[in-house]
Structure formats: structure tokens, C-alpha cells
Enzyme design. Sequence first.
Site, PDB file in Angstrom:
ATOM      1  CB  SER A 166      -2.159  76.465  56.161  1.00 59.30           C
ATOM      2  OG  SER A 166      -3.558  76.051  56.262  1.00 59.30           O
TER       3      SER A 166
ATOM      4  CE1 TYR B  37      -5.642  80.386  57.053  1.00 56.10           C
ATOM      5  CE2 TYR B  37      -5.324  78.365  55.974  1.00 56.10           C
ATOM      6  CZ  TYR B  37      -5.115  79.277  56.965  1.00 56.10           C
ATOM      7  OH  TYR B  37      -4.559  78.690  57.885  1.00 56.10           O
TER       8      TYR B  37
END
Length: 253
Positions: A134, A147
Site C-alpha cells: 500500500s 496497517y
Amino acid sequence: MRRVVITGGASGLGRAMAERFIAEGDRVAICDADPSAVAGFAQAYPDHIAMTADVTDEAQMATVFDAVEAAFSGVDVVCANAGIGGPAGRIEDLSLADWTRCVEVNLSGTFLTCRWAARQMRAAGQGLIVLTSSTAGQFGYPLRSPYATAKWGIVGLTKTLAMELGPAGVRVNAICPGAVEGDRMDRVVAMEAAASGRSEDAVRALYVKGVSLRSWVTADDVADTVLWLASPQAKRISGQIVAIDGHTETLVP
Ligand code: NAD
């Protein structure tokens, strides 16, 4: 015709990838933790494999991998894509359980998938693994520490596996999608708005402000890049961290 395995493939980006491979005439197997999404995929694509499994569960994944080996006798492309956003909040307010689950799904699940892929592909002397990181794996990301940590971990795993498997003819790359239009980012925006005290519109505007092209990404943009990585044109591309994000300048504009 390629033999393709995609985790978290019943919806979102994984499904977009699966549909593109299917459209190219490839054989696809997906697994996903959401049984109703798996049923929907199976109904739409009865000629392909769809199984319910949690990527963090070694026994469930062994069942998936056994089924794929029996059906495909090998694999050409593995997309280790399953992931969850995890919690939003300052580190002092996060629970160990939320931290652990986020790291387990995004990172340990990816490990199990890559371990199986590596065993298959090293034996065959060819293959491609695409890990989903990401933009959170390239920048600091306040309020999303689990995350960001997991997605930076994916980058380390990608670089390392490219070195371990390259001599055997296996390519390993990561993709870093930016903010993708769709259900998942709707949930993330709502969560970040609640954690930061901003409105959802303000959070959305910030995602665009930090991107040079001033735009969100679509699932098709991501699938296009994965298909390119799986194409002969990308045969010398390995160990790369490919951002599909309109060039993120910062996650905190
Ligand atoms: P999504 O929530 O739409 O789809 C993810 C899929 O993974 C779902 O079908 C879900 O059921 C499945 N899944 C979740 N946990 C699982 C588990 N433990 N085992 C098996 N399957 C599981 O999300 P998405 O946007 O398609 O995300 C796909 C990947 O892309 C994730 O790794 C995510 O972190 C990453 N990503 C997404 C965005 C974005 O903006 N959507 C941006 C960057 C990276």
C-alpha cells in the site's frame, strides 16, 4: 493460459484482478474469508475455483493449496492480496488484539501464501508472486500504525523473496495501491473521520491533496498493473515496489 491464485479474491481489488485474468482466458483460484462473497464469485465464475478460507489459518490454507495443486498441477501467478485495514487511532489507544489481528492478516497471511508459492515455483523454475502492500508501506501513516507497519513489512518480504527466488527464475514484486474508490475506502474514511474528529468529506479531500495527480485510483487501475506484471513485457521486473497511486507526495498533506 496461466494458472493464477488470488487470496482475498472474492471482492475488491482481488476480484478485479481475478476477473481480468479470467477475461484473458486464464484459470483462476480464489480464496476469501467471507463465505457469501465466495458464493457470489463461485456463481459468477463456475469454471474457476472459489474457496472459503482465512489466510491466517494454516490448516484452512493447506486445504486450499491442496485443492489448487490437485486441479492445476502447479501455479504461474500468486497474488498475496488479502488484507484488512486494521484499527484507526493513536498508538496509546490501540489494543494488542487489534494490532495483532492487523499484522496477522496482512503479514502472516501473506507469509503463508508466499511460502506455498515459493515451494511450487522453485520446483518449477518459474513463476510470479505479487504481494499487495500500500502507499501506507512507503510513508508514515499517523493513526494507522498497525496497517503501516504490516505494509512496510510486505516491502521487506518482497525484496527478500526476490533475492531468494530470483536465481530459481521466480519473480517477486509488490504493488502499492493508493486510495481506491470503493466500499473499503468508504469504511476507512469513516473510521479515520471518527478517530481524527474531521468530517468524512475533509478526510476524502486530504487523500487527494497529497497525490500529485489529484485523483483516487480505481480497482481496474490496480488490476491493469498486475496483468502487466504477469505479462511477457515484465519478464525482467522483479524485486520492485510498484505504486499505483497517482504519485503520493505525503499521507499527511
Ligand atoms: P476489500 O475489503 O474490498 O477486499 C479484501 C478481501 O479480502 C475481502 O473479500 C475480504 O473478505 C478478504 N479478506 C479479509 N481478511 C481475510 C482473511 N483473513 N483471509 C482471507 N480473506 C480475507 O479490500 P481491498 O481494497 O480489495 O484490499 C485488497 C488489498 O489491497 C488489501 O491487502 C489492502 O490492504 C490493499 N490495499 C487497498 C487499498 C484501498 O484503497 N482499497 C489501498 C492500498 C492497499
